[in-house]
Structure formats: structure tokens, C-alpha cells
Design an enzyme around this catalytic site. Structure first.
Site, PDB file in Angstrom:
ATOM      1  N   SER A 180       0.796  -1.232   0.000  1.00  0.00           N
ATOM      2  CA  SER A 180       0.000   0.000   0.000  1.00  0.00           C
ATOM      3  C   SER A 180       0.824   1.276   0.000  1.00  0.00           C
ATOM      4  CB  SER A 180      -0.952  -0.004   1.191  1.00  0.00           C
ATOM      5  OG  SER A 180      -0.255  -0.217   2.389  1.00  0.00           O
ATOM      6  N   HIS A 208      -5.406  -3.516  -2.280  1.00  0.00           N
ATOM      7  CA  HIS A 208      -5.087  -2.555  -3.349  1.00  0.00           C
ATOM      8  C   HIS A 208      -5.053  -3.210  -4.724  1.00  0.00           C
ATOM      9  CE1 HIS A 208      -4.304   1.057  -0.993  1.00  0.00           C
ATOM     10  NE2 HIS A 208      -3.913   0.225  -0.052  1.00  0.00           N
ATOM     11  N   LYS A 239     -12.039   0.187  -1.258  1.00  0.00           N
ATOM     12  CA  LYS A 239     -11.119   0.928  -2.130  1.00  0.00           C
ATOM     13  C   LYS A 239     -11.708   0.936  -3.544  1.00  0.00           C
ATOM     14  CE  LYS A 239      -7.306  -0.209   0.934  1.00  0.00           C
ATOM     15  NZ  LYS A 239      -7.236   0.982   1.766  1.00  0.00           N
TER      16      LYS A 239
HETATM   17  N1  PMP Z   1      -5.215  -4.429   3.975  1.00  0.00           N
HETATM   18  C1  PMP Z   1      -4.499  -3.557   3.260  1.00  0.00           C
HETATM   19  C2  PMP Z   1      -3.315  -4.057   2.482  1.00  0.00           C
HETATM   20  C3  PMP Z   1      -4.875  -2.200   3.216  1.00  0.00           C
HETATM   21  O1  PMP Z   1      -4.182  -1.310   2.506  1.00  0.00           O
HETATM   22  C4  PMP Z   1      -6.015  -1.784   3.948  1.00  0.00           C
HETATM   23  C5  PMP Z   1      -6.522  -0.350   3.901  1.00  0.00           C
HETATM   24  N2  PMP Z   1      -5.658   0.622   4.333  1.00  0.00           N
HETATM   25  C6  PMP Z   1      -6.695  -2.723   4.692  1.00  0.00           C
HETATM   26  C7  PMP Z   1      -6.290  -4.043   4.678  1.00  0.00           C
HETATM   27  C8  PMP Z   1      -7.890  -2.331   5.520  1.00  0.00           C
HETATM   28  O2  PMP Z   1      -9.016  -2.223   4.736  1.00  0.00           O
HETATM   29  P1  PMP Z   1     -10.292  -1.406   5.269  1.00  0.00           P
HETATM   30  O3  PMP Z   1     -10.037   0.027   4.974  1.00  0.00           O
HETATM   31  O4  PMP Z   1     -11.431  -1.977   4.499  1.00  0.00           O
HETATM   32  O5  PMP Z   1     -10.402  -1.683   6.722  1.00  0.00           O
END
Ligand code: PMP
Length: 391
Positions: A180, A208, A239
């Protein structure tokens, strides 16, 4: 009121170091341009890859769901909060991901916590990439399993970890599909081959990558042609999918197990009807409008090339997540503020989200941006960097 003075001291220290950040409220809907403090700026900070947050089909589906089923569900899934639409959506998601079953949880964060804490015991070991997302790290902290961290995408180090952990019952290798903060893609084929060689299991977090990689946005497993060889796929619906929620796509055994043992699933109320209906409509959009993903990638190539031509360091990015590496934390935030003055909303990201000295302005273009938006943004990057002596 007295109490927690030491927390205020820490915040004051952050103010002094120039790393204290206020939340920045949007005064408009999410989109390629947003209004912040009354100013219309180009949005380069959202995860709204395909622009689905306000897709008409999804809004319509949400409105109809509210009319028919109301605003909330009033219970956790296991007591009285499972609507037939929750299960229908999970079946649709499993079919989309080419897996036997899927289960939706409140968020991607909750999904990683639920999965990792439920399925691993002290007889098992989890082997995790050092740059995996915080929700994986926290999920691991909740287990009693053994832990090994391997160097970022380093297959030699992963093999070493696999060789050294042969005595455990289950060895679960966990990786982000797309990282990310750097936007690079995990070497999933090599990971799967190593895991097959050493009889380990694989879990990939496609937060992502869902809606971004693979046919119709099915994710990294599909992108690498690894369907049927990755044991657990998790991801988010917040996302590219544009709404809210997390999911696991895996076997029926895992789905049933999490329904009984996944603590965030068991103890937190289910998604409102509008959320589930909009997520379900998003899968239709992915299937019906593949041109959105093409546009996303076209925009990504244009913008990344533009940044590199200007002389910016975009690190090891291979996806729409494109960091502009600045280094110093305070300068990173100053650069982000300067960009805002010049009409671009691109957030600075610094320690502890990334390592010390690795501050960056992270950009994410979306399918909604026009070439004019992106050129205007590139001009603002050049102007801001020159004003701060970065370029
Ligand atoms: N896993 C990864 C790799 C992420 O980038 C994110 C979001 N920042 C999440 C999980 C968490 O997802 P959510 O925003 O739906 O809680």
C-alpha cells in the site's frame, strides 16, 4: 479535566517536529476533484481507483435497498443480522473470485484480524512480509502462533524461513498483493511455488489489487494465473469497490470456521442493506464496464511517466499507488501543504506509517481523472517542488 497529560506532551512534541496532522474534511462527494476548505482541488489521495464511490448504478442499488430493507440490520450476523442479500452477495463474490466460498466482514482491517486470530494456534507459524499492512501485523499479534518476518519480497529469506519452520502443523505465508505504501506487486508466483515445495499455505491481501489487477479486477491471484493455488484471499470493499467492508474468499471450511470463530464477525453488527447492495452492484460494474480498469491503467502510466520526467523518485511502484519519495518527514508534509496551495490534494505519509526517513507524498490516480486533471496536477508538482527547492 485532568489526566493523560503525557499524551498531550507527546502531541505537543509532534507539533514541534512538524508531523502533527489535522483531519482534512471533504466538503464534496469523493471524486477526481473535491472541495476542501472551500477550494476545488484535484484529488490524488483516495483509494477510489475506479471512481465507484458515486457510480449511478451503485447509488441506485443503495437507495432501493434502503427503501426495501431500511437503514440498518439491528444485529450481528450470527444472531438476527443476516439478510438474504448478505448471503447472495457472498455467493456472487465467491463466483467472481473463482473460489468455493466467501464471507464478508465489517472492514478489511477486521477481516485480517478475524482470519489470522481464528485459524492459527501455537502449533502453527505465520510467515509474513516485513511491509505487510498494519491489519495483518495486528492480526498476527492476536494469535499464539509462532512468527517469522521475511525481508520485503525477498524469496531467499522466505525460503530460509520455510526451511526453519518445518516442525509446525500449519505454516501460513502472508503477503499483501499490492503493497500500500510503495505500490509494488508481490512476487506471488514465486511465493506459491516455494510454498508448494515446502508444503506451506498462502494468504494474500488484495486490498489494493481488487478492482485493479486481474481479469475484471479479480486481483493478484487471477493476474498471475494462480487460481486454485492460493488458500486464502482477503481484500477490502472500500477501495476500488468504492463502499465499505472486507472479505475472505476461500473454501467452505474456512467460511464456516470464521462464522463460528472469527471474533470481529461474531461480535460486531452486520453491514447495512445499502452497503451490501452497493457492493453487489459494484461487481456488476466490474463485469460490465472493463473500460474503467483500462482507463485507470492508462492514467497511471501517463501520470507516473510525467512524474519521472520531472525528476521525481517514484520508488518501486508498478501500480496506481505511486509514491513521490521525499525522505524528511517535515519536508514531506510541507510539500503536501504546498501542493494543496497549488490545487492538488496529495497527502504526506510519514513515520510510523512508513519507515523513518522514508516520507513520501502518496498519489493514487483514478479512472475518473481526465488527462487535463493529471497534466494540471503534474504542473502543480513541478511548481511546488521548485518553490521548496526539492527539484
Ligand atoms: N489491507 C491492506 C493491504 C490495506 O491497505 C487496507 C486499507 N488501508 C486494509 C487491509 C484495511 O481495509 P479497510 O479500509 O477496508 O479496513
Amino acid at each position: 479535566m485532568k489526566g493523560f497529560e503525557y499524551l498531550q506532551e507527546e502531541l505537543d512534541q509532534m507539533q514541534e517536529e512538524g508531523v502533527f496532522r489535522n483531519l482534512i474534511p471533504l466538503e464534496s462527494a469523493q471524486g477526481s476533484r473535491v472541495t476542501i476548505k472551500g477550494k476545488n482541488v484535484i484529488q490524488l489521495s483516495s483509494n477510489n481507483y475506479l471512481g465507484l464511490t458515486d457510480h449511478p448504478k451503485m447509488k441506485q442499488a443503495a437507495i432501493e435497498a434502503v427503501e426495501k430493507y431500511g437503514a440498518g440490520t439491528g444485529s450481528v450476523r450470527t444472531i438476527a443480522g443476516t439478510l438474504s442479500m448478505h448471503e447472495q452477495f457472498e455467493e456472487k463474490l465467491a463466483e467472481f473470485k473463482h473460489t468455493e466460498a466467501a464471507l464478508v466482514l465489517q472492514s478489511g482491517f477486521a477481516t485480517n484480524q478475524a482470519v489470522l486470530s481464528a485459524i492459527l494456534t501455537k502449533e502453527d507459524v505465520v510467515i509474513s512480509d516485513e511491509l505487510n499492512h498494519a491489519s495483518i501485523i495486528d492480526g498476527i499479534r492476536l494469535t499464539k502462533a509462532g512468527r517469522r518476518i521475511y525481508k520485503h519480497t525477498d524469496m531467499e529469506d522466505l525460503e530460509k524461513a520455510l526451511k526453519e519452520t518445518q516442525d509446525y502443523r500449519t505454516r501460513l505465508v502472508v503477503t499483501d498483493g499490492v503493497f500500500s505504501m510503495d505500490g509494488n506487486i508481490a512476487p506471488l508466483t514465486e511465493i506459491v511455488e516455494l510454498c508448494e515445495k515446502y508444503n506451506a499455505l498462502v494468504m494474500v491481501d488484495d486490498a489494493h489489487a481488487s478492482g485493479v489487477l486481474g481479469a475484471n479486477g479479480r486481483g493478484t491471484v487471477d493476474h498471475f494465473g494462480l487460481n486454485g493455488r492460493v488458500h486464502i484471499q482477503v481484500g477490502t470493499l472500500s477501495k476500488a469497490i468504492g463502499v465499505l467492508g472486507g472479505y475472505i474468499a476461500s473454501t467452505k471450511t474456512l467460511r464456516d470456521y470464521l462464522i463460528h470463530k472469527g471474533r470481529p464477525f461474531l461480535f460486531s453488527t452486520s453491514h447495512p442493506p445499502a452497503v451490501t447492495a452497493a457492493c453487489s452492484a459494484a461487481i456488476d460494474v466490474l463485469l460490465e464496464e472493463p473500460e474503467l480498469i483500462e482507463k485507470l491503467w492508462d492514467n497511471t502510466k501517463f501520470f507516473k511517466a510525467g512524474l519521472e520526467d520531472l525528476g521525481f523518485d517514484t520508488g518501486i511502484s508498478e501500480t496506481p499507488v505511486t509514491p513521490v519519495i521525499i525522505g524528511d518527514e517535515a519536508l514531506t508534509h510541507k510539500f503536501s501543504d504546498k501542493l494543496f496551495e497549488n490545487g492538488v490534494f496529495a497527502q504526506g505519509i510519514a513515520f510510523p506509517t512508513v519507515a523513518k526517513g522514508k516520507g513520501r507524498v502518496r498519489t493514487i490516480v483514478t479512472a475518473q481523472h481526465s488527462k487535463e486533471d493529471l497534466q494540471e496536477a503534474l504542473n502543480a508538482f513541478e511548481k511546488s517542488a521548485k518553490e521548496l527547492g526539492i527539484l
